[in-house]
Design a protein around this motif. Structure first.
Motif, short mmCIF file in Angstrom:
data_model
loop_
_atom_site.label_atom_id
_atom_site.label_comp_id
_atom_site.label_asym_id
_atom_site.label_seq_id
_atom_site.Cartn_x
_atom_site.Cartn_y
_atom_site.Cartn_z
N ILE A 41 8.95 18.86 3.90
CA ILE A 41 8.74 18.76 5.32
C ILE A 41 8.22 17.44 5.83
CG2 ILE A 41 8.63 21.21 5.65
CD1 ILE A 41 5.70 20.90 6.13
N LYS A 42 8.67 17.15 7.07
CA LYS A 42 7.95 15.83 7.58
C LYS A 42 7.43 16.12 8.80
CE LYS A 42 12.80 14.39 8.59
NZ LYS A 42 13.24 15.55 8.74
N VAL A 43 7.03 15.05 9.59
CA VAL A 43 6.48 15.05 10.91
C VAL A 43 7.46 15.29 11.86
CG1 VAL A 43 5.13 13.85 12.83
CG2 VAL A 43 4.35 13.88 10.36
N GLY A 44 7.50 16.32 12.96
CA GLY A 44 8.45 16.22 13.88
C GLY A 44 9.28 17.57 13.71
N ASP A 45 9.30 18.04 12.26
CA ASP A 45 9.96 19.24 12.00
C ASP A 45 9.51 20.58 12.73
OD1 ASP A 45 11.46 17.95 10.18
OD2 ASP A 45 10.81 18.77 8.40
N GLU A 46 10.53 21.48 13.16
CA GLU A 46 10.10 22.69 13.68
C GLU A 46 10.07 23.95 12.76
OE1 GLU A 46 12.03 23.75 17.33
OE2 GLU A 46 11.43 21.86 18.42
N LEU A 47 8.91 24.70 12.75
CA LEU A 47 8.92 25.75 11.72
C LEU A 47 8.78 26.74 12.73
CD1 LEU A 47 5.77 24.78 9.60
CD2 LEU A 47 8.35 24.31 8.92
N GLY A 48 9.63 28.10 12.16
CA GLY A 48 9.66 29.19 12.92
C GLY A 48 9.10 30.06 11.71
N ILE A 49 8.06 30.86 12.09
CA ILE A 49 7.59 31.78 10.88
C ILE A 49 7.41 33.39 11.43
CG2 ILE A 49 5.44 32.11 9.47
CD1 ILE A 49 4.71 29.30 10.16
N ARG A 50 7.94 34.01 10.68
CA ARG A 50 8.09 35.71 11.23
C ARG A 50 6.72 36.26 10.54
NH1 ARG A 50 12.90 39.68 11.63
NH2 ARG A 50 11.71 41.46 12.06
N PHE A 51 6.02 36.75 11.44
CA PHE A 51 4.85 37.75 11.08
C PHE A 51 5.04 38.88 11.32
CE2 PHE A 51 2.87 33.17 11.73
CZ PHE A 51 2.24 33.16 10.46
N GLY A 52 5.51 39.98 10.77
CA GLY A 52 6.00 41.14 11.26
C GLY A 52 6.94 41.16 12.27
N GLN A 53 6.51 41.60 13.63
CA GLN A 53 7.45 41.77 14.62
C GLN A 53 7.11 40.58 15.56
OE1 GLN A 53 6.52 45.90 15.86
NE2 GLN A 53 8.70 45.84 15.82
N LYS A 54 6.39 39.42 15.05
CA LYS A 54 6.21 38.36 15.74
C LYS A 54 6.66 37.10 15.53
CE LYS A 54 2.12 36.50 16.25
NZ LYS A 54 0.52 36.22 16.55
N VAL A 55 7.42 36.16 16.08
CA VAL A 55 7.89 34.62 15.54
C VAL A 55 7.29 33.86 16.23
CG1 VAL A 55 9.77 33.58 15.18
CG2 VAL A 55 10.15 35.84 14.86
N VAL A 56 6.60 32.83 15.35
CA VAL A 56 5.93 31.61 15.79
C VAL A 56 6.70 30.45 15.64
CG1 VAL A 56 3.57 30.64 15.83
CG2 VAL A 56 3.67 32.95 15.69
N THR A 57 6.94 29.70 16.67
CA THR A 57 7.56 28.51 16.50
C THR A 57 6.62 27.24 16.64
OG1 THR A 57 9.52 29.34 17.10
CG2 THR A 57 9.67 26.98 17.15
N THR A 58 6.56 26.51 15.59
CA THR A 58 5.58 25.38 15.76
C THR A 58 6.15 24.22 15.50
OG1 THR A 58 4.97 25.53 13.17
CG2 THR A 58 3.67 26.65 14.95
N ARG A 59 5.82 22.85 15.88
CA ARG A 59 6.31 21.55 15.41
C ARG A 59 4.84 21.06 14.68
NH1 ARG A 59 7.75 19.50 20.22
NH2 ARG A 59 5.39 18.88 20.77
N ILE A 60 5.54 20.31 13.50
CA ILE A 60 4.63 19.70 12.72
C ILE A 60 4.19 18.13 13.32
CG2 ILE A 60 4.31 18.54 10.44
CD1 ILE A 60 6.50 20.53 9.48
N GLU A 61 2.85 18.09 13.48
CA GLU A 61 2.30 16.83 14.20
C GLU A 61 1.66 15.81 13.22
OE1 GLU A 61 3.10 16.55 17.31
OE2 GLU A 61 3.52 18.39 17.89
N MET A 62 1.20 16.28 12.14
CA MET A 62 0.67 15.41 11.19
C MET A 62 0.51 16.38 9.77
SD MET A 62 -3.47 14.46 11.47
CE MET A 62 -4.02 16.05 11.50
N LEU A 63 0.62 15.43 8.72
CA LEU A 63 0.77 15.77 7.27
C LEU A 63 -0.60 15.20 6.64
CD1 LEU A 63 4.44 15.35 6.46
CD2 LEU A 63 3.27 17.64 7.09
#
Length: 96
Positions: A41-63
């Motif tokens: 992964i690199k800075v600027g990528d968008e991650l979608g993570i499914r936790f049970g019945q919730k989906v969290v979408t995040t953007r990577i800002e720093m590595l």
């Protein structure tokens, strides 16, 4: 940086082995594509993570390889959190 390592360092998922399991189950996407734990992964990528019945979408800002707990929230920005109404059959764990 590997996806599973980022998830652990950023504290989105507490353990790297758990991050690997979640990725193996197909519950993590990078820029809209289902990703493996070994995905780079690199800075600027968008991650979608499914936790049970919730989906969290995040953007990577720093590595970073290591960060303090207080700094870990600066590694990503939460873009949205969605609650899913029903669980897809493919995500139900039938093994006991």
């Amino acid at each position: 940086m590997r996806l599973d390592k980022f998830l652990k360092v950023s504290r989105l998922i507490k353990r790297r082995t758990l991050a690997k399991e979640v990725a193996h189950q197909g519950r993590i996407t990078v820029n809209g594509k289902v990703s493996k734990a070994s995905s780079v992964i690199k800075v600027g990528d968008e991650l979608g993570i499914r936790f049970g019945q919730k989906v969290v979408t995040t953007r990577i800002e720093m590595l970073k390889e290591t960060v303090k707990k207080e700094e870990s929230i600066m590694m990503y920005t939460i873009l949205k959190e969605e609650r899913l109404e029903k669980v897809d059959p493919e995500f139900i764990d039938d093994e006991d």
